[in-house]
Structures are given as C-alpha cells and as structure tokens.
Design an enzyme around this catalytic site. Sequence first.
Site, mmCIF file in Angstrom:
data_model
loop_
_atom_site.group_PDB
_atom_site.id
_atom_site.type_symbol
_atom_site.label_atom_id
_atom_site.label_comp_id
_atom_site.label_asym_id
_atom_site.label_seq_id
_atom_site.Cartn_x
_atom_site.Cartn_y
_atom_site.Cartn_z
ATOM 1 N N LYS A 243 17.800 -30.541 10.984
ATOM 2 C CA LYS A 243 17.257 -29.356 11.768
ATOM 3 C C LYS A 243 17.914 -29.044 12.690
ATOM 4 C CE LYS A 243 12.618 -29.802 9.792
ATOM 5 N NZ LYS A 243 12.301 -28.735 9.064
ATOM 6 N N ARG A 317 7.684 -32.520 -0.482
ATOM 7 C CA ARG A 317 7.443 -32.139 -1.903
ATOM 8 C C ARG A 317 7.909 -33.545 -2.785
ATOM 9 N NH1 ARG A 317 10.644 -26.741 -2.589
ATOM 10 N NH2 ARG A 317 10.163 -26.834 -0.302
#
Length: 462
Positions: A243, A317
């Site tokens: 990120k 996820r």
Amino acid sequence: MTDPAFAPRDADSRPLWLVAQGGDGPVWPAGIDPAFPRAAGFAAKAGQVCLLPGPQGVAGALFGLGRTAAPGDRPPRERFVLAKAAEALPEGAWHLAEMPQAFDAAQGALGWLFAQYRFDRYKTADAPRARLVCPAGADADALLAMAAGEYLARDLINTPASDLGPAELEQAARDLAARHGAAVAVTQGADLARDFPMIHAVGRAAASGREPRLIDLRFPGDGPAVTLVGKGVCFDTGGLDIKPASSMGLMKKDMGGAANVLGLAETLARMGRAGGLRVLIPAVENSVGPDSIRPGDVLTSRKGLTVEVNNTDAEGRLVLADALALAAEEAPALLVSMATLTGAARVALGPDLPPFFCDDEAAAEALFRAGREAADPIWRMPFWEPYETMIEPAIADLDNAPGGGFAGAITAALFLRRFTEGARVYAHFDIYGWQPTPAPGRPKGGVGQGMRAILAALPRIV
Ligand code: BES
Ligand code: MN
Ligand code: ZN
C-alpha cells in the site's frame, strides 16, 4: 480497560431536564421558570447546556435536544445527543428529571456511557466527571454490557500493531474466554498450514512471535448455534502489492472485524446470552518479506477451491474464507462475518454506514430494523449473482481481486459466500471500525459497528 459505570441509584444526584425545541422555541418543562434560561441564551439547541444556580452552587441543568423527531421515517441527523451532556456537565452524579415523551432514555444513557470511554494505555486521560444515574425503566445491566463490548472493541482497534499482533489478539480472546468460561482452541504452525492453508499463506511472512493462527472460542450453555467470524489482520501492509503510505497509515485497525465480534461476544456473555455461540478469528499480519505470497500464486483453500492471488492486498477474504469454511462445516443456524474488507464499501457508503449482505429476506429486514432501532445503522447491499463471473478468473476456481475494480464490496462478499455453504443464514458486514472525526459518544478512533444491530436482531433470526 476501565469498565463503564453509572452513578449508584442512591447517589445524591442533581436533576437534568431535557428540553426539546418546538415550533416556537423551547418546550419548557413544568416547574422550570423560563426567565433565567432565556436570559442566559438557552434556546434548547441540540447539545446546549444551561446550568441552574442554587443556594449551594449548581442545583441542576437544562440540556437542549434540538428538534427531536426526524420527519417521517427519516433517521435523525445525530445519534447519542445526550452524550454531549456527559462531557459538558460539572463533576458529580446526575439523573434525568424530565424529558419529552418521545425521548429514548435507554439510548441516551448508552450514549452517555459511550462518551465516557477513554483510551489511556499510553497517556493518562482525565477521568469521566459527570456520572449518570441509570434512568428508571432502563435496563442498567444490559446497557453496561453493551458499553463493555463497545469499550473492548475500541481498545483492541486503538492498540497499535506493535502491542497487538496475532499473539496479543489471541491473548485478548483468551482473557475474554476466561472471564466467561468459554473454551479456546488455537491452531498454528504446521497444523495451520495443513488445515487452514490460506490463513497460513497470508500470515507466514510475519516476524517470529507474530505467526498466523486461527482462534476458536466456544461458549458453554444452550442456545442457538451462532458463529461469528472476524477479520483479524493485525496490520495490513498490502503485502508485495504494498500500500502507499496514505493508505497504510491506519492499517492497525484491520483487525476491526475481530474486535467487533469479540466485543459482541463480551456483551452477549455479560447478558447471559452466549450459550451456543462460537467465535472464529483468523489472526495474521499481512507483511512483506521473502516468504510473502506473490501476485499470481495459486492457493488451495480448506474447502478445496483454488484461489488465484491477483492482489496480495486482498488478503482479508483469503483468511476469512478458511475460517468460514470451518464454521460452515457444522451448519450453524446463523453465520456472521465482520471485516474491514474493502475500500469500495467506504466509497459507496462512507465511514459511518457499514454495508451488510444477507440473502435471507427476513433476516436482512430484521438486521436493518434492529440497526435503526439500536442507533447502529447498517445498509443492505446485494450478493449480486450476475457479478459471480467477475471472481472467476483464468487458471483457478476463484480470483481474489477482480480487475477493473467495479463493485469491489460486492465481489468481496460474493467471494466469501462461496465458503459458507451449509449455514442456514449467512450475513456479512463490511465495516470501517474507525471514527474519523469525533461525534457524540464516538471519540476519534476505533469504534464498534453493527454489534448492536446484530445483538437486537439475533432473537428475530435464530
Ligand atoms: N483492509 C483493506 C481494506 C480497507 C482499506 C478497509 C481501507 C478500510 C480502509 C483490505 O485488505 C484491502 O486492502 N482491500 C483492497 C482489495 C482490493 C485489492 C481488491 C481494497 O479495498 O482496495
Ligand atoms: Mn489488504
Ligand atoms: Zn486488509
């Protein structure tokens, strides 16, 4: 954690009059001479306080509610107005003297408790000053249980990753279990790699002492089989798909889902409603290192479905999928996941209104209503079947990060749903878990989202 508290009922408390704004100015309570407050400029604006002088100093106070009722079925602009009184009133015990009929005293009291949360792990904070005597008719124990769950969730989210890695998150779960007699099982190391390969894969690059694990809590007693799964990414660097600094700054909060399910478990246990409850937390750190999962890697999940990792930053996820698969194996009546899962959910609804996904119409309706009633608003989004193709890529069963980025919250939810087959009802909450600017009862920092909606809806679902 300091426990939330009311002033004792026998406290020598001062009266607080709650004054609404009517069509032409404040609706003065009987027994209040408007001359003084009027002269003092009190107009009953939301959050406005007017201290009433007496022979020994402050004898009581008026508190403005503003225009209370929102038109029609519209939600009010602000939750927890009374929380402002907790900060504004002088030290001592206060009780609600008189209030408009429509005012929800229990919710007001909850807001007061929420306002008295302090995160004082790293610096001393001023102790709460004005204490509220729990209003007559409100269930003090229930309100304190809700506030304790909220405090726990906030503490966990606010604690930086340096002091809350997977091991400390496990310890927090163990402490909760010990308080309430729950059983704890933790899987890590080679067992984790064998039984929960995606949890292991995401977490394996973390430093020693910060290894990935699956935490499994079971509460004793009879009750409906409810399993809560919370995303426990103690820090999310994004992995090799790292990120940028602007997106990484807040990523200590990426265990917000875990914090919320633990907070909800704390509340349920304090209420004596945790019988049959199971809590699962995949606890990992999404780190950068030679052992990081790589873009393009294919993982085989616990369920057997293969997953192409097209973005290492879509790690939530992956870890949730293996935990959900375990949960679904025993076919619970209700399976819930809570996760700080996608930026797309924030783009859609902002930081304050978490989307939830649920295929069961009655359960979804119950959750939505409960959220509104409990001042814990949530908004339904669809498991949109036609987008299933977006998560079916080239060389594996599933793609963890569909290209294009359309409908990111939905495709993440669809991904999770693939692992929940067997559960009677599945509901997924994509939360933010963070209050970016202070609001009444919600100081800047970690915040619970969806806990009270689920709490209130539970009896209507299972
Ligand atoms: N933890 C983040 C999502 C997130 C970001 C929540 C900011 C709240 C605030 C998650 O692991 C993530 O990085 N998701 C990616 C998924 C994408 C790569 C498919 C996202 O939303 O950008
Ligand atoms: Mn991520
Ligand atoms: Zn994440």
